[in-house]
Design an enzyme around this catalytic site. Structure first.
Site, PDB file in Angstrom:
ATOM      1  N   SER A 135       0.864  -1.174   0.000  1.00 12.92           N
ATOM      2  CA  SER A 135       0.000   0.000   0.000  1.00 12.92           C
ATOM      3  C   SER A 135       0.905   1.230   0.000  1.00 12.92           C
ATOM      4  O   SER A 135       1.682   1.427   0.931  1.00 12.92           O
ATOM      5  CB  SER A 135      -0.886  -0.037   1.254  1.00 12.92           C
ATOM      6  OG  SER A 135      -1.623   1.158   1.379  1.00 12.92           O
ATOM      7  N   LYS A 161      -1.175  -0.858  -4.296  1.00 12.43           N
ATOM      8  CA  LYS A 161      -2.368  -0.069  -3.955  1.00 12.43           C
ATOM      9  C   LYS A 161      -1.926   1.373  -3.788  1.00 12.43           C
ATOM     10  O   LYS A 161      -0.968   1.647  -3.061  1.00 12.43           O
ATOM     11  CB  LYS A 161      -2.980  -0.618  -2.673  1.00 12.43           C
ATOM     12  CG  LYS A 161      -3.969   0.298  -1.970  1.00 12.43           C
ATOM     13  CD  LYS A 161      -4.727  -0.463  -0.897  1.00 12.43           C
ATOM     14  CE  LYS A 161      -4.827   0.311   0.410  1.00 12.43           C
ATOM     15  NZ  LYS A 161      -5.490  -0.470   1.466  1.00 12.43           N
ATOM     16  N   LYS A 163      -2.823   5.137  -2.469  1.00 12.74           N
ATOM     17  CA  LYS A 163      -3.724   5.985  -1.700  1.00 12.74           C
ATOM     18  C   LYS A 163      -4.061   7.176  -2.590  1.00 12.74           C
ATOM     19  O   LYS A 163      -3.161   7.747  -3.249  1.00 12.74           O
ATOM     20  CB  LYS A 163      -3.028   6.465  -0.421  1.00 12.74           C
ATOM     21  CG  LYS A 163      -2.819   5.345   0.603  1.00 12.74           C
ATOM     22  CD  LYS A 163      -4.140   4.869   1.173  1.00 12.74           C
ATOM     23  CE  LYS A 163      -3.925   3.966   2.378  1.00 12.74           C
ATOM     24  NZ  LYS A 163      -5.208   3.455   2.903  1.00 12.74           N
ATOM     25  N   ASP A 188      -7.272   3.445  -2.989  1.00 12.28           N
ATOM     26  CA  ASP A 188      -7.989   3.530  -1.709  1.00 12.28           C
ATOM     27  C   ASP A 188      -8.238   4.996  -1.358  1.00 12.28           C
ATOM     28  O   ASP A 188      -7.292   5.773  -1.193  1.00 12.28           O
ATOM     29  CB  ASP A 188      -7.137   2.859  -0.612  1.00 12.28           C
ATOM     30  CG  ASP A 188      -7.871   2.743   0.720  1.00 12.28           C
ATOM     31  OD1 ASP A 188      -9.010   3.249   0.839  1.00 12.28           O
ATOM     32  OD2 ASP A 188      -7.295   2.142   1.654  1.00 12.28           O
ATOM     33  N   GLU A 213     -11.223   1.101  -3.333  1.00 15.30           N
ATOM     34  CA  GLU A 213     -11.503   0.823  -1.925  1.00 15.30           C
ATOM     35  C   GLU A 213     -12.076   2.059  -1.241  1.00 15.30           C
ATOM     36  O   GLU A 213     -11.504   3.154  -1.338  1.00 15.30           O
ATOM     37  CB  GLU A 213     -10.182   0.392  -1.260  1.00 15.30           C
ATOM     38  CG  GLU A 213     -10.288  -0.022   0.194  1.00 15.30           C
ATOM     39  CD  GLU A 213      -8.928  -0.481   0.747  1.00 15.30           C
ATOM     40  OE1 GLU A 213      -7.999  -0.748  -0.055  1.00 15.30           O
ATOM     41  OE2 GLU A 213      -8.791  -0.543   1.978  1.00 15.30           O
ATOM     42  N   ASP A 238     -13.975  -1.092   3.159  1.00 16.34           N
ATOM     43  CA  ASP A 238     -13.032  -1.279   4.267  1.00 16.34           C
ATOM     44  C   ASP A 238     -13.720  -0.714   5.514  1.00 16.34           C
ATOM     45  O   ASP A 238     -14.412  -1.431   6.245  1.00 16.34           O
ATOM     46  CB  ASP A 238     -11.716  -0.556   3.912  1.00 16.34           C
ATOM     47  CG  ASP A 238     -10.692  -0.526   5.049  1.00 16.34           C
ATOM     48  OD1 ASP A 238     -11.006  -0.962   6.165  1.00 16.34           O
ATOM     49  OD2 ASP A 238      -9.553  -0.031   4.830  1.00 16.34           O
ATOM     50  N   LYS A 262     -10.124  -6.648   7.921  1.00 18.56           N
ATOM     51  CA  LYS A 262      -9.089  -6.310   8.903  1.00 18.56           C
ATOM     52  C   LYS A 262      -9.608  -6.816  10.243  1.00 18.56           C
ATOM     53  O   LYS A 262     -10.637  -6.317  10.730  1.00 18.56           O
ATOM     54  CB  LYS A 262      -8.878  -4.795   8.995  1.00 18.56           C
ATOM     55  CG  LYS A 262      -8.226  -4.173   7.778  1.00 18.56           C
ATOM     56  CD  LYS A 262      -8.090  -2.672   7.964  1.00 18.56           C
ATOM     57  CE  LYS A 262      -7.477  -2.032   6.722  1.00 18.56           C
ATOM     58  NZ  LYS A 262      -7.537  -0.559   6.800  1.00 18.56           N
ATOM     59  N   GLY A 290      -4.471  -4.136   6.083  1.00 20.92           N
ATOM     60  CA  GLY A 290      -3.376  -3.954   7.038  1.00 20.92           C
ATOM     61  C   GLY A 290      -3.525  -2.629   7.739  1.00 20.92           C
ATOM     62  O   GLY A 290      -4.237  -1.737   7.272  1.00 20.92           O
TER      63      GLY A 290
HETATM   64  O1  OSB Z   1      -7.158   2.062   4.613  1.00 21.20           O
HETATM   65  O2  OSB Z   1      -6.207   0.239   4.241  1.00 21.20           O
HETATM   66  C1  OSB Z   1      -6.226   1.318   4.833  1.00 21.20           C
HETATM   67  C2  OSB Z   1      -3.066   1.782   6.928  1.00 21.20           C
HETATM   68  C3  OSB Z   1      -3.583   2.388   8.040  1.00 21.20           C
HETATM   69  C4  OSB Z   1      -4.927   2.664   8.089  1.00 21.20           C
HETATM   70  C5  OSB Z   1      -5.753   2.336   7.007  1.00 21.20           C
HETATM   71  C6  OSB Z   1      -5.237   1.709   5.895  1.00 21.20           C
HETATM   72  C7  OSB Z   1      -3.857   1.448   5.831  1.00 21.20           C
HETATM   73  C8  OSB Z   1      -3.179   0.879   4.679  1.00 21.20           C
HETATM   74  C9  OSB Z   1      -1.838   0.220   4.941  1.00 21.20           C
HETATM   75  O3  OSB Z   1      -3.570   0.962   3.554  1.00 21.20           O
HETATM   76  C10 OSB Z   1      -1.823  -1.247   4.750  1.00 21.20           C
HETATM   77  C11 OSB Z   1      -0.584  -1.880   5.347  1.00 21.20           C
HETATM   78  O4  OSB Z   1      -0.601  -2.253   6.536  1.00 21.20           O
HETATM   79  O5  OSB Z   1       0.399  -1.995   4.631  1.00 21.20           O
HETATM   80 MG    MG Z   2      -8.443   1.038   3.271  1.00 20.09          MG
END
Ligand code: OSB
Ligand code: MG
Length: 370
Positions: A135, A161, A163, A188, A213, A238, A262, A290
């Site tokens: 991510s 992924k 952001k 995401d 996402e 999510d 999660k 994650g």
């Molecule tokens: O939205 O998936 C998410 C990390 C912290 C809070 C929300 C998210 C995330 C990530 C990181 O996308 C995923 C990872 O642990 O590598």
């Molecule tokens: Mg997410």
């Protein structure tokens, strides 16, 4: 099973790079770790909440409060035999899934060690490895994003992924897609968009994404159901999915075609597995999300992600993607086929490095039975 001691640790560990989402930035992992002692066994859990009240309302301090004032007194006064009885014992506590899940993780570790089986086995997972991706946080510029993506691909990650946020959605996605026409790519939004942004989100339909996402509000299954029919790309929820009931609502309403699981967000691996089972029966793909966990939480995620319905690569990257040094003795490393290996030792299967734990602990507290 009788508990002899429970210890809470409030830790803060720096990330190798800051992680920026559409709505907040994280520079270090602040969280609550839990250690259980029962006879000769030591078990560990990790709460996913951070110091920020951003991804959800839970924070490190609310996790501590709920554990210290509600969950721990219940545990120290009872003799729980399995995860189902833990869930029953705390069922009257409203909300706070991440606090509940952290303790549940420690209990899974304890019960699996007691049985002498791996967590994976206890959960019903299979195989030796799970497919993973990375991510990528929002970068200062699109050019910098391309460098970061190239670096992760050179390390062997086969799914990326991105952001995204307003102004850095179509531009960033288009740039990465132009460079890598065949890459497994997804985005995401972390709840930053509104239904009125549908035309902007439709522009993302041109990039052959695996999924989009959580573009809309964290509590907004209804508007996601209005958005999904306007897109070819599957929506994945999510933040909106806190239970198997929410998963049912989302699927019945057509709010998404994929679900991110999660364990922290849904109150534990038990509920995560219920969501997995519900989706598997209906042919809905799920994948492991994650929360930038330490090696403790990562071990749990890897084990759960080996259940058969987790058909998309998870956000469970190698330890080095997050930390210069992980809290566990053998850090998770990326296999050449973009997988992580599942621990083979009973329980969570990780050994916590007490030297590092001590270094990163801001505050700890021990609790004993009366
Ligand atoms: O939205 O998936 C998410 C990390 C912290 C809070 C929300 C998210 C995330 C990530 C990181 O996308 C995923 C990872 O642990 O590598
Ligand atoms: Mg997410």
């Amino acid at each position: 099973m009788h508990l002899d001691q429970i210890t809470l640790y409030h830790i803060r560990m720096p990330y190798v790079v800051p992680f920026q989402t559409s709505r907040w930035v994280e520079t270090d992992r602040e969280c609550v770790l839990i250690r259980l002692r029962s006879n000769s066994l030591t078990a560990w859990g990790e709460c996913t909440a951070t110091q920020h009240c951003a991804y959800s309302y839970e924070t490190t301090k609310t996790n501590w409060h709920i554990l210290e004032d509600f969950i721990i007194p219940i545990l120290l006064a009872s003799d729980l035999e399995d995860i189902a009885s833990y869930r029953a014992a705390i069922a009257h506590l409203t909300g706070h899934p991440m606090a509940k899940a952290g303790m549940e993780m420690a209990l899974w570790d304890l019960f699996a060690q007691r049985e002498g089986v791996t967590l994976q086995r206890m959960l019903g997972g299979r195989g030796e490895r799970v497919k993973v991706g990375v991510s990528v946080g929002i970068q200062p510029t699109t050019d910098r994003l391309l460098e970061v993506v190239e670096d992760y691909l050179s390390q062997g990650y086969q799914r990326i992924k991105l952001k995204i946020k307003p102004g850095r959605d179509v531009v960033d996605t288009a740039a990465v897609r132009r460079c890598y026409p065949d890459l497994l790519l997804q985005v995401d939004g972390n709840s930053v968009y509104r239904l009125e942004d549908a035309s902007l989100l439709r522009a993302l339909d041109d990039f052959n994404l695996l999924l989009i996402e959580q573009p809309l509000g964290e509590d907004d299954i209804i508007d996601h159901a209005k958005l999904q029919p306007q897109l070819k790309t599957p929506l994945c929820l999510d933040e909106s999915i806190l239970s198997v009931t929410h998963a049912r609502w989302a699927l019945e309403l057509g709010a998404c075609r994929v679900i991110n699981i999660k364990p922290g967000r849904v109150g534990g691996m038990y509920e995560g597995r219920l969501i997995h089972n519900y989706c598997l029966e209906r042919g809905i793909p799920v994948w492991m999300g994650g929360m930038l966990e330490t090696g403790i939480g990562r071990a749990a995620n890897v084990a759960l992600a080996s259940l058969p319905g987790f058909t998309l690569p998870g956000d469970i990257s190698a330890s080095a993607r997050y930390y210069a040094e992980d809290l566990i003795e053998e850090p998770f490393t990326l296999n050449p086929d973009s997988t992580l290996s599942i621990p083979k030792v009973p329980g969570l299967g990780v050994k916590v490095r007490i030297d590092m734990l001590t270094q990163y602990t801001l505050h700890s507290q021990e609790y004993f039975p009366a």
